[in-house]
Write a protein that holds these residues in place. Sequence first.
Motif, mmCIF file in Angstrom:
data_model
loop_
_atom_site.group_PDB
_atom_site.id
_atom_site.type_symbol
_atom_site.label_atom_id
_atom_site.label_comp_id
_atom_site.label_asym_id
_atom_site.label_seq_id
_atom_site.Cartn_x
_atom_site.Cartn_y
_atom_site.Cartn_z
ATOM 1 N N ILE A 51 1.108 -1.184 -0.144
ATOM 2 C CA ILE A 51 -0.250 -0.420 0.073
ATOM 3 C C ILE A 51 0.473 1.568 -0.050
ATOM 4 C CG2 ILE A 51 -2.133 1.314 1.317
ATOM 5 C CD1 ILE A 51 -2.193 -1.429 2.543
ATOM 6 N N VAL A 52 0.659 2.590 -1.284
ATOM 7 C CA VAL A 52 1.591 3.350 -0.867
ATOM 8 C C VAL A 52 0.375 4.420 -0.221
ATOM 9 C CG1 VAL A 52 3.034 4.353 -2.766
ATOM 10 C CG2 VAL A 52 2.905 2.544 -3.116
ATOM 11 N N THR A 53 1.659 5.505 0.714
ATOM 12 C CA THR A 53 0.280 6.616 0.824
ATOM 13 C C THR A 53 1.793 8.292 0.845
ATOM 14 O OG1 THR A 53 1.478 6.276 2.963
ATOM 15 C CG2 THR A 53 -0.114 4.961 2.816
ATOM 16 N N SER A 54 1.182 9.089 1.217
ATOM 17 C CA SER A 54 2.191 10.488 1.011
ATOM 18 C C SER A 54 3.187 10.007 2.132
ATOM 19 C CB SER A 54 1.308 11.585 1.344
ATOM 20 O OG SER A 54 0.179 11.533 2.334
ATOM 21 N N GLU A 55 3.289 9.256 2.980
ATOM 22 C CA GLU A 55 3.804 9.066 4.181
ATOM 23 C C GLU A 55 4.683 7.922 4.590
ATOM 24 O OE1 GLU A 55 1.496 9.642 7.606
ATOM 25 O OE2 GLU A 55 1.225 12.220 7.461
ATOM 26 N N GLY A 56 4.253 6.599 3.306
ATOM 27 C CA GLY A 56 5.373 5.724 3.249
ATOM 28 C C GLY A 56 4.097 4.611 3.046
ATOM 29 N N VAL A 57 5.241 3.288 2.760
ATOM 30 C CA VAL A 57 4.389 2.124 2.120
ATOM 31 C C VAL A 57 4.058 0.950 3.842
ATOM 32 C CG1 VAL A 57 5.471 0.363 0.255
ATOM 33 C CG2 VAL A 57 5.410 2.672 -0.109
ATOM 34 N N VAL A 58 3.096 0.074 3.846
ATOM 35 C CA VAL A 58 2.832 -0.647 4.300
ATOM 36 C C VAL A 58 2.931 -2.015 3.399
ATOM 37 C CG1 VAL A 58 1.711 -2.147 5.559
ATOM 38 C CG2 VAL A 58 1.904 0.161 6.129
ATOM 39 N N VAL A 59 4.064 -3.124 3.064
ATOM 40 C CA VAL A 59 3.709 -4.457 2.601
ATOM 41 C C VAL A 59 2.973 -5.042 3.454
ATOM 42 C CG1 VAL A 59 5.438 -5.930 1.948
ATOM 43 C CG2 VAL A 59 6.070 -3.459 1.376
ATOM 44 N N ILE A 60 2.301 -6.136 2.420
ATOM 45 C CA ILE A 60 2.113 -7.413 2.988
ATOM 46 C C ILE A 60 2.290 -8.840 2.903
ATOM 47 C CG2 ILE A 60 -0.489 -8.825 3.773
ATOM 48 C CD1 ILE A 60 -0.420 -5.402 2.854
ATOM 49 N N ASN A 61 2.881 -9.012 3.165
ATOM 50 C CA ASN A 61 4.250 -10.444 2.838
ATOM 51 C C ASN A 61 5.188 -10.109 2.489
ATOM 52 O OD1 ASN A 61 1.592 -12.534 3.972
ATOM 53 N ND2 ASN A 61 1.449 -12.682 1.977
ATOM 54 N N SER A 62 6.089 -10.487 3.308
ATOM 55 C CA SER A 62 6.997 -10.368 3.133
ATOM 56 C C SER A 62 8.131 -11.589 2.055
ATOM 57 C CB SER A 62 8.711 -10.894 4.213
ATOM 58 O OG SER A 62 8.544 -12.088 4.575
ATOM 59 N N GLY A 63 7.337 -12.649 1.839
ATOM 60 C CA GLY A 63 7.408 -12.989 1.185
ATOM 61 C C GLY A 63 8.576 -14.958 1.298
ATOM 62 N N ALA A 64 8.579 -15.712 0.567
ATOM 63 C CA ALA A 64 9.318 -16.626 0.683
ATOM 64 C C ALA A 64 11.176 -16.974 0.999
ATOM 65 C CB ALA A 64 9.057 -17.826 -0.771
ATOM 66 N N SER A 65 11.437 -15.735 0.418
ATOM 67 C CA SER A 65 12.844 -15.926 0.548
ATOM 68 C C SER A 65 13.529 -14.279 0.651
ATOM 69 C CB SER A 65 13.898 -16.183 -0.754
ATOM 70 O OG SER A 65 13.087 -15.652 -1.546
ATOM 71 N N TYR A 66 14.925 -14.155 0.969
ATOM 72 C CA TYR A 66 15.640 -13.065 0.825
ATOM 73 C C TYR A 66 15.122 -11.887 -0.255
ATOM 74 C CZ TYR A 66 19.008 -9.471 1.437
ATOM 75 O OH TYR A 66 20.327 -7.893 1.592
ATOM 76 N N ALA A 67 15.725 -12.893 -1.480
ATOM 77 C CA ALA A 67 15.611 -12.981 -2.926
ATOM 78 C C ALA A 67 14.105 -12.152 -2.930
ATOM 79 C CB ALA A 67 16.580 -13.440 -3.972
#
Length: 314
Positions: A65-81
């Motif tokens: 989610i992109v906002t004017s004050e920052g981004v919130v991510v949902i799920n980091s994913g299955a790896s560093y990459a």
Amino acid sequence: MKPLAFVLCLAALPCSASEDIADQYPASVLYSKPVEVIPGVFSAIGATAPPTYENAGHNNNLSFIVTSEGVVVINSGASYALAEALHAEIKAITDQPVKLVFNENGQGHAMLGNSYWATQGVDIVAHVDAAHEFEEYGDRSLQAAQNRVKEKADKTDVVAPTITFDDTYALTLGGVDIEARYLGPAHSPGDIVVWLPQKSLVISGDMAFHERMLPIFDHTMTADWITTWNDAFEPLQATYVIPGHGHPTNMDQVRRYTHDYLIYLRGKVGDHLDAGGDLAEAYYVDQSPYSHLDTFEELATKNAGRVYEQMEFE
């Protein structure tokens, strides 16, 4: 105006996916390039197939989610990459920093990317049950990922969330209200949804599936999942749904392939039990109305067997 990709997904013929497509975005370790579902909300749609070397284990949806004050991510994913690749896509869209990452549950493909976000100094939020699940089984998830995707799991490690909650974790960022909610038992311990009330959009995590058959695990209590759906998920009356798996869509579609499938399968297994049927025969109850879903061949018989084992003692 709604983004074209999402308008197509809400049409009478929903966006289709195919588990036969190994990789839709060869330029990135991500399975697909993030699409803007509605203004300011993006998702990199994962493969509707089991995790493989070719799809780099990206078989769930990674949203932000992109906002004017920052981004919130949902799920980091299955790896560093995968987390690093998602961050690169975010940087191409906005100069705003990532302020927070939510893990939708304790499964590896929701949490193993924490190892990247931790290096960025970003707080990572999960339900207490999901954090416990990852603490107990994270090493097993990591080993499975390393065996499956090999060098694509480099730098990946088990990193716990930095913040946990019981019921709701809410914030307002750039005027956008964001509510992570635990609605009750569903697919996995600690499943959460992320609800954007102003946008009538829910990032459902594994509460809801689309285009692929849902898996029923040993710890998936199907009766409880149906209750949670009826009592807490359906009342959201979301206009837009980004499911845990499959393209963004609407409530009618995820209800059909999640809630209604659970009702259907429990009905078939219940009839089988009433007729004195045993476990060996239960694996083959008729699930043909759902045979068009991806992962049907891998999951249908397992799902029936697990529902039989649950209902035998209900």
